[in-house]
Design an enzyme around this catalytic site. Structure first.
Site, PDB file in Angstrom:
ATOM      1  N   LYS A 126      52.977   7.596  31.866  1.00 53.96           N
ATOM      2  CA  LYS A 126      51.996   8.520  32.423  1.00 53.96           C
ATOM      3  C   LYS A 126      51.887   8.238  33.909  1.00 53.96           C
ATOM      4  O   LYS A 126      52.188   7.141  34.367  1.00 53.96           O
ATOM      5  CB  LYS A 126      50.627   8.310  31.775  1.00 53.96           C
ATOM      6  CG  LYS A 126      49.729   9.514  31.849  1.00 53.96           C
ATOM      7  CD  LYS A 126      50.094  10.520  30.765  1.00 53.96           C
ATOM      8  CE  LYS A 126      49.264  11.763  30.828  1.00 53.96           C
ATOM      9  NZ  LYS A 126      49.363  12.522  29.575  1.00 53.96           N
ATOM     10  N   ASP A 166      49.703  17.544  33.305  1.00 57.00           N
ATOM     11  CA  ASP A 166      48.501  17.114  32.574  1.00 57.00           C
ATOM     12  C   ASP A 166      47.340  17.774  33.336  1.00 57.00           C
ATOM     13  O   ASP A 166      47.573  18.784  34.035  1.00 57.00           O
ATOM     14  CB  ASP A 166      48.401  15.573  32.548  1.00 57.00           C
ATOM     15  CG  ASP A 166      47.415  15.046  31.503  1.00 57.00           C
ATOM     16  OD1 ASP A 166      47.789  14.912  30.332  1.00 57.00           O
ATOM     17  OD2 ASP A 166      46.239  14.781  31.851  1.00 57.00           O
TER      18      ASP A 166
HETATM   19  N1  GLU Z   1      50.407  15.531  29.373  1.00 55.44           N
HETATM   20  C1  GLU Z   1      50.834  15.937  28.065  1.00 55.44           C
HETATM   21  C2  GLU Z   1      50.388  14.914  27.045  1.00 55.44           C
HETATM   22  O1  GLU Z   1      49.320  14.352  27.192  1.00 55.44           O
HETATM   23  C3  GLU Z   1      52.303  16.329  28.009  1.00 55.44           C
HETATM   24  C4  GLU Z   1      53.280  15.304  28.457  1.00 55.44           C
HETATM   25  C5  GLU Z   1      54.734  15.814  28.520  1.00 55.44           C
HETATM   26  O2  GLU Z   1      54.995  16.957  28.184  1.00 55.44           O
HETATM   27  O3  GLU Z   1      55.573  15.003  28.918  1.00 55.44           O
HETATM   28  O4  GLU Z   1      51.018  14.655  26.059  1.00 55.44           O
END
Ligand code: GLU
Length: 446
Positions: A126, A166
């Site tokens: 992340k 996100d």
């Molecule tokens: N931010 C999204 C999550 O919390 C998607 C992450 C992604 O697609 O890599 O899973």
């Protein structure tokens, strides 16, 4: 917590001071793992849990940019590459003033298990920044994204680390980030970011996927209890990407969403949210839900500073942000006869709230299972990029639905196997953990 796991958790607390959300996310997983370590002595011997709690790599960097008045601004950028046992690091970027290292670590930690549950080849990561996009012009957002990528690009690659969006990062921001990556590297490396626009390497259904997926998970939980979504009164907190498409899918399946929210207030719309108007306000005009309420007329009321969970409902989908649903809120939901909660956001329910929902025996789908549809569809985008192919909306949505059903069934069966029938928290934590743990044993001491 199992007594073998307590010293591991104490060590996490000691080594990561001042990161309450990270502690919360780790604690919740460790609470489920007692029976797993009892069954698999090799996990303790290889110190798998200690290693999973320590990110493989943490990147923190300065992001300087110039605002529209010509003033220099400085933000902090983060990327926590948490675990790559199952595939390249994968997870979103969040731009929000609340972002700090502890928040990024909690999100990255959750992502490891979420991604494992999809059974697709993606590790966990992340990132993001404390940059606040609210009130910023398009050009300011672009300059910020360009500066952010000018540092981050060296850590990315389709086989290394693949960010996505996100909170605060959507298709527009991914475009600016991708453009800068392409310019610096001189490579049209489509697979380095997901959530791209469909004209330039994106996948159909990625925009809808997290919200749709949370509703598919809800549908499976209700089905397991002989129930369904039709005619159900639903609350969907938030009004961003996840919330909008959760509302869309609930309406398609015959349910009625009567409220949504943003950080300033709540809209209560008993006849059902007018999704076209909400999309116009949120996606086209980038406005606030107070504007929606004003234009919807007397059907809807706007409650400035209101609490969405006070509105009676059958089903609740928290799709805003972490710790938005407290123990008190959970008690209100249960008292109002709510039968199911499916989390579109990451860790939106506090530990006290989770206990209330589980004790009441309602169907509760934790985020790492229920909101995995977004990242799963990112993995489908990566598949399309790798094969230079493009799938239809129908085929991609069918694949998403199949993945969500599979995650549901895996969590359900794992909870049964470990003596906690109907407990999707236990099922998700154990099933996700086991996949990562077995891969880490197989890969040696990495
Ligand atoms: N931010 C999204 C999550 O919390 C998607 C992450 C992604 O697609 O890599 O899973």
């Amino acid at each position: 917590m199992d007594e073998k796991l307590e010293p591991i958790f104490d060590e996490v607390l000691r080594r990561n001071p001042g990161e309450p959300e990270f502690h919360q996310a780790v604690r919740e997983v460790l609470l489920s793992l007692g029976p797993v370590v009892a069954k698999h002595p090799e996990f303790a011997e290889r110190k798998i849990i200690e290693r999973i709690c320590e990110p493989e790599r943490q990147i923190i960097f300065r992001v300087p940019w110039i605002d529209d008045t010509g003033q220099v601004r400085i933000n902090r950028g983060f990327r926590v590459e948490f675990n790559s046992a199952l595939g390249p690091y994968k997870g979103g970027l969040r731009f929000h003033p609340s972002v700090n290292l502890g928040i990024v670590k909690f999100l990255g930690f959750e992502q490891i298990f979420k991604n494992a549950l999809t059974e697709l080849p993606i590790g966990g990561a992340k990132g993001g920044s404390d940059f606040d996009p609210k009130g910023r012009s398009r050009d300011e957002v672009m300059r910020f994204c360009q500066s952010f990528m000018t540092e981050l690009y060296r850590h990315l690659g389709e086989y290394t680390d693949v960010p996505a969006g996100d909170i605060g990062v959507g298709t527009r921001e991914i475009g600016y980030l991708f453009g800068q990556y392409k310019r610096i590297t001189n490579r049209y490396e489509s697979g380095v970011l997901t959530g791209k626009g469909i004209e330039w390497g994106g996948a159909l259904v990625r925009t809808e996927a997290t919200g749709y997926g949370a509703v598919f998970f809800l549908r499976e939980m209700l089905k397991a209890r002989g129930d369904d979504i039709a005619d159900r009164t639903c609350l969907v907190s938030g009004s961003g990407n996840v919330a909008l498409y959760a509302i869309e899918k609930i309406h398609q399946l015959g349910g009625r969403v009567v409220a949504c929210s943003d950080s300033a207030g709540v809209v209560h719309d008993p006849k059902g949210i007018d999704l076209e108007l909400l999309k116009q306000v949120k996606e086209v005009e980038r406005g606030r839900i107070a504007d929606y309420a004003g234009r919807r007329g007397h059907d809807a009321t706007y409650l400035a500073g209101g609490n969405i969970w006070d509105i009676p409902c059958d089903v609740a989908l928290p799709c805003a942000t972490q710790n938005e649903l407290t123990g008190r809120d959970a008690a209100t939901l249960v008292g109002n006869g709510c039968i199911a909660v499916s989390e579109g956001a990451n860790m939106p329910t506090t530990p006290e709230g989770v206990d209330v929902l589980l004790d009441a025996g309602i169907a509760y789908g934790p985020g790492k299972a229920a909101n995995a549809g977004g990242v799963a569809t990112s993995a489908l985008e990566m598949q399309q990029n790798a094969s230079r192919d493009r799938w239809s909306f129908e085929a991609t949505e069918a694949r998403l639905a199949e993945i969500m059903t599979h995650i549901h069934d895996l969590c359900f069966a794992t909870a049964e196997e470990y003596g906690a029938p109907g407990n999707y928290v236990t099922g998700a934590n154990i099933a996700g953990f086991q996949r990562v743990a077995h891969a880490m044993v197989a890969l040696g001491l990495v």
